[in-house]
Design a protein around this motif. Structure first.
Motif, PDB file in Angstrom:
ATOM      1  N   SER A   1       0.837  -1.253  -0.015  1.00 52.80           N
ATOM      2  CA  SER A   1       0.041  -0.036  -0.096  1.00 52.80           C
ATOM      3  C   SER A   1       0.824   1.346   0.099  1.00 52.80           C
ATOM      4  CB  SER A   1      -0.890  -0.022   1.132  1.00 52.80           C
ATOM      5  OG  SER A   1      -0.360   0.090   2.416  1.00 52.80           O
TER       6      SER A   1
ATOM      7  N   PHE B   1      -6.720  -2.626  -4.302  1.00 55.50           N
ATOM      8  CA  PHE B   1      -7.229  -1.582  -3.828  1.00 55.50           C
ATOM      9  C   PHE B   1      -8.344  -0.898  -4.472  1.00 55.50           C
ATOM     10  CE2 PHE B   1      -2.834  -2.104  -2.670  1.00 55.50           C
ATOM     11  CZ  PHE B   1      -2.800  -2.401  -1.360  1.00 55.50           C
TER      12      PHE B   1
ATOM     13  N   CYS C   1      -5.569   3.564  -0.676  1.00 59.78           N
ATOM     14  CA  CYS C   1      -5.063   1.931  -0.421  1.00 59.78           C
ATOM     15  C   CYS C   1      -5.840   1.822   1.095  1.00 59.78           C
ATOM     16  CB  CYS C   1      -3.788   1.496  -0.246  1.00 59.78           C
ATOM     17  SG  CYS C   1      -2.892   1.877  -1.771  1.00 59.78           S
TER      18      CYS C   1
END
Length: 548
Positions: free
Chosen positions: A293, A333, A338
């Motif tokens: 992320s 995502f 994210c």
């Protein structure tokens, strides 16, 4: 009576004298002389046979005779120089020796020892990374004949059943719900995580350049990527099922998950762990998908054990993001930060999870009765996502989903067998790349999502990996949206890069370091680096700057 006997004896002697021929008084001497002559003759003949012939040469010779003598002497010298030459050999044997000499001279001119030494494979490079554990071999009891033991026949069904049941490996128990301490397996308990790793983990990645370069410069870049001894490291102990690059551009940091639920982090030039490898166990079954992320950086992993976890180095824990009664196969995502995830479950459901809330999930949708093998979100219009449902690939609109009986807004047909993966192109989402077990890679035009999307190109590629290798999957290069990479089962072992038009741009080969099938492949998001993961837990790195 006596007179008669004497008369008979006289008559007998007379008859004998008449029948016996008269003997010459010198006969004994002649017989001896004859036998002596015979012996002398035999001796003379024997001497003539064994004694060599004597050659006589005249002192006066002309020039031609002298040249002939010189040639004969040279021929004699050549014959004497032949291997195994001995005097008294026949012409056939001399010719045979001459052939042997010529063959030996021809073979020596080929320099075969030097060529064989050059072709001889070099010694295998030393294994780097995790070391293989020594397993003790099970000693089975010696089989004995019942007949020799004077025993009757016995039923072996129960015996075989118990023996096989005892040999079956025990299923690993699932991890407890909630966070799991981030304790490396290959480090001592009192050793903390390296500070360099934490600093690199939290490094803010550079913004990715938008746009694509021309194919010529991109192909030249691919040709510069190479691998050396330091680019092959065992990161996990079992078959790699997923791998990803950390988004930082200052250094290389990679993660890989195997079929046993283990997770390995590798920094090539690091001194921690085993040659820069740190080893964890966040799951109990295969880690099917992973991704980093954005800042703050976390590593999200999903597994067949039904859990999705977030690796947080600041807290030193594996936080549990989501738990399902079914296995998780893929995720993506849903937001640029994210914070929201879209997870595809093995039972055909799709879950939307917000990591910022404490809810189990925000929403849950039943997409199909078949397992969902892949889900991927559109990079621009994030309400669209593509789903690989067995032999069907569909595009759904998240804004119009219901709990059940959902209809797709786009269909990507023409697949005859199960689809392993389906991904939107990284920058625009105008293409969808699918990998199918019918030995075809397909590129669909999704610039207009309305009904059935046409197929732009179908590329033939062998997908039959067998049960011991991870399935092949074609993935886009995040820096070049019209090019993708995929592993190959062809020999010599290779990794191939294609353009969406079906043109093969480059093939990565290396007889010394790339010797196995790399089913898992990925490009670095900002650097010119490619990774490949194989079934023995090794990562292979092709980069334009060699790792020291």
């Amino acid at each position: 009576m006596d007179e008669n006997k004497t008369d008979l004896s006289l008559k007998t002697m007379q008859l004998l004298q008449e029948r016996t021929p008269l003997q010459d008084p010198g006969m004994d001497g002649s017989v001896r002389r004859t036998s002596r002559r015979i012996r002398e003759k035999q001796t003379q003949d024997k001497n003539q046979i064994l004694s060599p012939k004597c050659l006589t040469f005249t002192s006066e010779k002309n020039e031609s005779e002298e040249e002939e003598d010189i040639e004969e002497a040279e021929v004699k010298d050549e014959k004497e120089s032949l291997p195994g030459y001995r005097e008294g050999l026949s012409e056939y044997e001399l010719e045979r020796l001459e052939n042997i000499r010529q063959n030996q001279a021809f073979l020596s001119s080929l320099n075969l020892p030097q060529i064989s030494e050059a072709l001889r494979p070099k010694s295998k490079p030393t294994q780097k990374g995790l070391k293989r554990e020594k397993t003790e071999t099970e000693t089975l009891p010696v089989r004995k004949s019942l007949r020799l033991q004077n025993k009757g026949p016995q039923t072996t069904l129960a015996l075989d059943t118990t023996s096989y049941a005892a040999r079956e490996p025990e299923e690993k128990p699932k991890k407890a719900p909630g966070p799991i301490p981030l304790d490396p397996i290959n480090l001592d308990e009192h050793v903390r995580l390296p500070e360099d790793l934490v600093k690199l983990w939290n490094e803010v990645p550079l913004k990715q350049e938008t746009g694509t370069s021309d194919l010529i410069s991109y192909q030249q870049m691919l040709q510069k990527l190479a691998i050396n001894d330091s680019g092959v490291v065992k990161v996990v102990k079992d078959r790699i099922c997923s791998a990803a690059f950390h988004p930082t551009s200052s250094n290389l940091l990679m993660a890989a998950g195997d079929k046993s639920g283990h997770l390995g982090l590798w920094k090539p030039d690091a001194s921690w762990g085993n040659d820069g490898v740190i080893y964890f166990e966040p799951h109990s079954r295969a880690i099917t998908s992973m991704a980093f992320s954005s800042h703050p950086c976390n590593l999200i992993t999903v597994s067949y054990d039904g859990s999705a976890r977030s690796m947080d180095l600041e807290k030193a824990v594996f936080d549990e993001v989501y738990r399902s009664s079914s296995g998780l196969k893929s995720f993506d995502f849903l937001s640029t930060d994210c914070s929201t995830l879209l997870l595809g479950e093995w039972n055909g459901d799709v879950a939307v999870v917000d990591r910022r809330t404490e809810k189990i999930y925000e929403s849950l949708y039943a997409m199909a009765a078949n397992p969902l093998r892949c889900v991927h979100v559109h990079p621009v219009q994030q309400h669209y996502f593509v789903v690989a449902e067995n032999r069907f690939v569909n595009i759904y609109d998240l804004r119009h989903l219901k709990r059940r009986n959902n209809l797709p807004v786009g269909e990507l047909s023409s697949h005859s067998r199960s689809v392993s993966s389906a991904f939107f192109s990284p920058l625009t989402g105008n293409r969808v790349l699918t990998t199918c077990m019918d030995n075809m890679i397909r590129v669909f035009d999704t610039s207009l999502i309305d009904g059935r999307s046409p197929v732009l190109k179908s590329i033939s590629h062998n997908m039959q990996t067998g049960r011991w290798l991870s399935k092949l999957s074609a993935v886009w290069d995040p820096k070049q949206q019209d090019c993708f990479v995929i592993g190959s089962v062809d020999r010599p072992r290779q990794i191939q890069v294609y353009h969406e038009s079906g043109r093969r741009l480059h093939t990565f080969r290396n007889m010394d370091h790339l010797t196995t099938v790399c089913s898992i492949t990925a490009f670095h998001p900002s650097r010119n680096t490619l990774l490949g993961g194989n079934s023995s837990g090794r990562l292979h790195i092709f980069t334009d700057s060699f790792i020291n």
